[in-house]
Design a protein around this motif. Sequence first.
Motif, PDB file in Angstrom:
ATOM      1  N   ARG A 292       0.813  -1.222   0.000  1.00 16.36           N
ATOM      2  CA  ARG A 292       0.000   0.000   0.000  1.00 16.36           C
ATOM      3  C   ARG A 292       0.844   1.269   0.000  1.00 16.36           C
ATOM      4  O   ARG A 292       0.337   2.362  -0.278  1.00 16.36           O
ATOM      5  N   ALA A 293       2.132   1.098   0.277  1.00 20.45           N
ATOM      6  CA  ALA A 293       3.052   2.239   0.169  1.00 20.45           C
ATOM      7  C   ALA A 293       3.601   2.373  -1.247  1.00 20.45           C
ATOM      8  O   ALA A 293       4.376   3.295  -1.538  1.00 20.45           O
ATOM      9  N   GLY A 294       3.199   1.437  -2.135  1.00 21.07           N
ATOM     10  CA  GLY A 294       3.613   1.513  -3.527  1.00 21.07           C
ATOM     11  C   GLY A 294       5.008   0.974  -3.795  1.00 21.07           C
ATOM     12  O   GLY A 294       5.634   1.335  -4.808  1.00 21.07           O
ATOM     13  N   GLN A 295       5.505   0.110  -2.910  1.00 15.00           N
ATOM     14  CA  GLN A 295       6.825  -0.480  -3.135  1.00 15.00           C
ATOM     15  C   GLN A 295       6.830  -1.297  -4.433  1.00 15.00           C
ATOM     16  O   GLN A 295       5.828  -1.874  -4.835  1.00 15.00           O
ATOM     17  N   SER A 296       7.971  -1.339  -5.081  1.00 11.37           N
ATOM     18  CA  SER A 296       8.094  -1.997  -6.387  1.00 11.37           C
ATOM     19  C   SER A 296       7.984  -3.513  -6.265  1.00 11.37           C
ATOM     20  O   SER A 296       8.187  -4.086  -5.185  1.00 11.37           O
ATOM     21  N   ASP A 297       7.706  -4.166  -7.382  1.00 12.81           N
ATOM     22  CA  ASP A 297       7.688  -5.625  -7.416  1.00 12.81           C
ATOM     23  C   ASP A 297       9.044  -6.190  -6.998  1.00 12.81           C
ATOM     24  O   ASP A 297       9.122  -7.210  -6.303  1.00 12.81           O
ATOM     25  N   ALA A 298      10.107  -5.539  -7.450  1.00 14.98           N
ATOM     26  CA  ALA A 298      11.458  -6.004  -7.105  1.00 14.98           C
ATOM     27  C   ALA A 298      11.674  -5.960  -5.594  1.00 14.98           C
ATOM     28  O   ALA A 298      12.286  -6.868  -5.011  1.00 14.98           O
ATOM     29  N   PHE A 299      11.154  -4.929  -4.942  1.00 14.91           N
ATOM     30  CA  PHE A 299      11.277  -4.806  -3.489  1.00 14.91           C
ATOM     31  C   PHE A 299      10.520  -5.935  -2.798  1.00 14.91           C
ATOM     32  O   PHE A 299      11.036  -6.578  -1.880  1.00 14.91           O
ATOM     33  N   ILE A 300       9.269  -6.179  -3.251  1.00 17.13           N
ATOM     34  CA  ILE A 300       8.431  -7.228  -2.656  1.00 17.13           C
ATOM     35  C   ILE A 300       9.089  -8.596  -2.859  1.00 17.13           C
ATOM     36  O   ILE A 300       9.162  -9.410  -1.928  1.00 17.13           O
ATOM     37  N   LYS A 301       9.587  -8.825  -4.056  1.00 22.86           N
ATOM     38  CA  LYS A 301      10.227 -10.116  -4.347  1.00 22.86           C
ATOM     39  C   LYS A 301      11.459 -10.327  -3.470  1.00 22.86           C
ATOM     40  O   LYS A 301      11.660 -11.411  -2.924  1.00 22.86           O
ATOM     41  N   GLU A 302      12.261  -9.315  -3.319  1.00 21.36           N
ATOM     42  CA  GLU A 302      13.481  -9.433  -2.503  1.00 21.36           C
ATOM     43  C   GLU A 302      13.132  -9.676  -1.032  1.00 21.36           C
ATOM     44  O   GLU A 302      13.818 -10.443  -0.347  1.00 21.36           O
ATOM     45  N   LYS A 303      12.050  -9.045  -0.569  1.00 20.64           N
ATOM     46  CA  LYS A 303      11.636  -9.243   0.828  1.00 20.64           C
ATOM     47  C   LYS A 303      11.178 -10.686   1.052  1.00 20.64           C
ATOM     48  O   LYS A 303      11.541 -11.321   2.055  1.00 20.64           O
ATOM     49  N   ILE A 304      10.402 -11.211   0.112  1.00 18.99           N
ATOM     50  CA  ILE A 304       9.953 -12.603   0.209  1.00 18.99           C
ATOM     51  C   ILE A 304      11.154 -13.545   0.159  1.00 18.99           C
ATOM     52  O   ILE A 304      11.235 -14.513   0.922  1.00 18.99           O
ATOM     53  N   LYS A 305      12.078 -13.262  -0.742  1.00 19.80           N
ATOM     54  CA  LYS A 305      13.285 -14.088  -0.881  1.00 19.80           C
ATOM     55  C   LYS A 305      14.061 -14.134   0.435  1.00 19.80           C
ATOM     56  O   LYS A 305      14.497 -15.207   0.884  1.00 19.80           O
ATOM     57  N   THR A 306      14.209 -13.000   1.081  1.00 14.12           N
ATOM     58  CA  THR A 306      14.929 -12.929   2.350  1.00 14.12           C
ATOM     59  C   THR A 306      14.205 -13.711   3.441  1.00 14.12           C
ATOM     60  O   THR A 306      14.836 -14.431   4.233  1.00 14.12           O
ATOM     61  N   ILE A 307      12.879 -13.587   3.477  1.00  9.40           N
ATOM     62  CA  ILE A 307      12.081 -14.331   4.462  1.00  9.40           C
ATOM     63  C   ILE A 307      12.336 -15.826   4.305  1.00  9.40           C
ATOM     64  O   ILE A 307      12.573 -16.541   5.282  1.00  9.40           O
ATOM     65  N   TRP A 308      12.278 -16.306   3.055  1.00  5.64           N
ATOM     66  CA  TRP A 308      12.432 -17.751   2.833  1.00  5.64           C
ATOM     67  C   TRP A 308      13.854 -18.226   3.111  1.00  5.64           C
ATOM     68  O   TRP A 308      14.068 -19.270   3.725  1.00  5.64           O
ATOM     69  N   GLU A 309      14.825 -17.455   2.678  1.00  2.84           N
ATOM     70  CA  GLU A 309      16.220 -17.868   2.878  1.00  2.84           C
ATOM     71  C   GLU A 309      16.604 -17.911   4.353  1.00  2.84           C
ATOM     72  O   GLU A 309      17.529 -18.634   4.739  1.00  2.84           O
ATOM     73  N   ASN A 310      15.895 -17.169   5.186  1.00  2.00           N
ATOM     74  CA  ASN A 310      16.155 -17.178   6.625  1.00  2.00           C
ATOM     75  C   ASN A 310      15.321 -18.221   7.364  1.00  2.00           C
ATOM     76  O   ASN A 310      15.466 -18.388   8.581  1.00  2.00           O
ATOM     77  N   ARG A 311      14.463 -18.920   6.672  1.00  2.00           N
ATOM     78  CA  ARG A 311      13.541 -19.882   7.294  1.00  2.00           C
ATOM     79  C   ARG A 311      14.277 -21.125   7.800  1.00  2.00           C
ATOM     80  O   ARG A 311      15.091 -21.710   7.093  1.00  2.00           O
ATOM     81  N   SER A 312      13.937 -21.536   9.028  1.00  2.00           N
ATOM     82  CA  SER A 312      14.511 -22.766   9.580  1.00  2.00           C
ATOM     83  C   SER A 312      13.455 -23.564  10.360  1.00  2.00           C
ATOM     84  O   SER A 312      13.801 -24.429  11.153  1.00  2.00           O
ATOM     85  N   ASP A 313      12.179 -23.270  10.136  1.00  2.00           N
ATOM     86  CA  ASP A 313      11.084 -23.907  10.886  1.00  2.00           C
ATOM     87  C   ASP A 313      11.083 -25.429  10.739  1.00  2.00           C
ATOM     88  O   ASP A 313      11.227 -25.945   9.632  1.00  2.00           O
ATOM     89  N   ARG A 314      10.891 -26.116  11.858  1.00  2.00           N
ATOM     90  CA  ARG A 314      10.616 -27.553  11.838  1.00  2.00           C
ATOM     91  C   ARG A 314       9.893 -27.937  13.140  1.00  2.00           C
ATOM     92  O   ARG A 314      10.289 -28.830  13.870  1.00  2.00           O
ATOM     93  N   TYR A 315       8.820 -27.205  13.380  1.00  2.00           N
ATOM     94  CA  TYR A 315       8.101 -27.322  14.645  1.00  2.00           C
ATOM     95  C   TYR A 315       7.647 -28.743  14.932  1.00  2.00           C
ATOM     96  O   TYR A 315       7.817 -29.249  16.049  1.00  2.00           O
ATOM     97  N   SER A 316       7.060 -29.416  13.942  1.00  2.00           N
ATOM     98  CA  SER A 316       6.500 -30.746  14.193  1.00  2.00           C
ATOM     99  C   SER A 316       7.575 -31.748  14.591  1.00  2.00           C
ATOM    100  O   SER A 316       7.320 -32.666  15.369  1.00  2.00           O
ATOM    101  N   GLU A 317       8.778 -31.582  14.065  1.00  2.00           N
ATOM    102  CA  GLU A 317       9.871 -32.482  14.423  1.00  2.00           C
ATOM    103  C   GLU A 317      10.327 -32.270  15.863  1.00  2.00           C
ATOM    104  O   GLU A 317      10.829 -33.188  16.513  1.00  2.00           O
ATOM    105  N   LEU A 318      10.153 -31.056  16.359  1.00  2.00           N
ATOM    106  CA  LEU A 318      10.640 -30.702  17.689  1.00  2.00           C
ATOM    107  C   LEU A 318       9.540 -30.698  18.748  1.00  2.00           C
ATOM    108  O   LEU A 318       9.818 -30.512  19.931  1.00  2.00           O
ATOM    109  N   ARG A 319       8.291 -30.911  18.321  1.00  2.00           N
ATOM    110  CA  ARG A 319       7.137 -30.792  19.210  1.00  2.00           C
ATOM    111  C   ARG A 319       7.244 -31.702  20.429  1.00  2.00           C
ATOM    112  O   ARG A 319       7.594 -32.877  20.320  1.00  2.00           O
ATOM    113  N   THR A 320       6.916 -31.153  21.581  1.00  2.00           N
ATOM    114  CA  THR A 320       6.719 -31.930  22.802  1.00  2.00           C
ATOM    115  C   THR A 320       5.421 -31.439  23.429  1.00  2.00           C
ATOM    116  O   THR A 320       4.885 -30.383  23.047  1.00  2.00           O
TER     117      THR A 320
END
Length: 337
Positions: A292-320
Motif C-alpha cells: 500500500r506504500a507503492g513499493q516496487s515488485d522487485a522490493f516485494i520479491k526481494e523481501k519474500i526471498k529474504t524471508i524464505w532464505e532465513n527460514r529454519s522452521d521444523r516445529y512438528s519435528e521438535l514438538r513436545t
Amino acid sequence: MNMNVEDQLSRPLRDLRISIMDKCNFRCTYCMPKEIFGKDYVFMKEEELLTFGEIVQTANQFAALGVNKLRITGGEPLLRKNVEELIQELNQIEGIDDIALTTNGVMLPKLAKSLKEAGLKRVNVSLDALDTTVFQEMSGRATKADVVLRGIDAALEAGLGVKVNMVVKRGLNEQEVVPMAKYCKDRGVMLRFIEFMDVGQTNGWGYSKVVSKKELHTLVSEIGPLQPVDHYYFGEVASRYQYEGSDVQVGFISSVTETFCGTCTRARLSADGKVFTCLFSESGTDLKEDLRAGQSDAFIKEKIKTIWENRSDRYSELRTAESSKNRKKIEMSYIGG
C-alpha cells in the motif's frame, strides 16, 4: 525468468497458501471456535483484507521465486465476493500450473461451475463426519452433512478434482472413519485423514486426542487391503495408498506421528497480508504496508526471498507436550490451514 530459492534446511519454495477471508459459516473446534477466551470471535474489517490486486501482485512475486502451486483458503474462501475473478487472474500468472481451493463445500452448488470456468483445478472439501450428531458437534452448526455432500456432487459435476479432508479427533469422530472411507471409495474421491494438530491456542489439543496414522490405516484396511503409492512430487504432505483392485486412493497427513518438516515447501499468506513460513508460526512478516506504500515488485520479491532464505522452521519435528503448551501459535482460521 523464475529463480529457485532455498531456506536454511535446503527446502525449496514451491507452494503458496493464500487465505483470502477469515470469516467462516462453520465453527469447527480445531479451527475457529465460537469464542476465544470467553469473548466472541472478532473478524477482520474489509479494509484490513488484501485486495484481489494486492494478492495477485504478491502471488506474481512468489511465482518468480519458484512457486508453481497455489491453494486458496480461509476461513471459508467462498464467502468472499467474486472469488472467481481472483482465480481467473491467478490462473494467468506465468509459472503457476496448479490452483486449488479449500472449502467446507456449502457454497459449491452455486459456485462450482463458475470456479471451474475461471481456471480452478480442484477443491479440497472439509468433512469430518456423516452422522448428523457428530457432524454438528465437529462443525459447531445445527446442520447436516448433506449440505457438504451436495457440494461434493456439484464439484464433480462441474469437472473439478475433489479431495475430501477429515480431521480425526479421539473421543469425538473416530467412529466415523470407516463410514467416511466407504462413502469416498464409493463416490470415487480421495479421502485424506488429518491427524488432530495443535494449531492455535484454543482447540484443547493433547497427544491423547490424536488418532495416529497407524490406527487410521488399520481401520481403513477393514474395507480392503491398501497398497502404498509413490509420492507425486517433492513436498507432498499426504502418504497415499490405493485400495487393492481399485484406482481410488486414500491419504494420511500425519504431522504429529510421522512428521514431514524436512520436505516442507509451503509458505502462507494471511488474509491481511502477512507471510508465514510454518503452520505453527508465532508471527508473520507484513507485506500489506509495503504494497500500500507503492513499493516496487522487485522490493516485494526481494523481501519474500529474504524471508524464505532465513527460514529454519521444523516445529512438528521438535514438538513436545510442553512446547505445544508454551508456544503462542496463531489460529488455523487466520492462517488458512
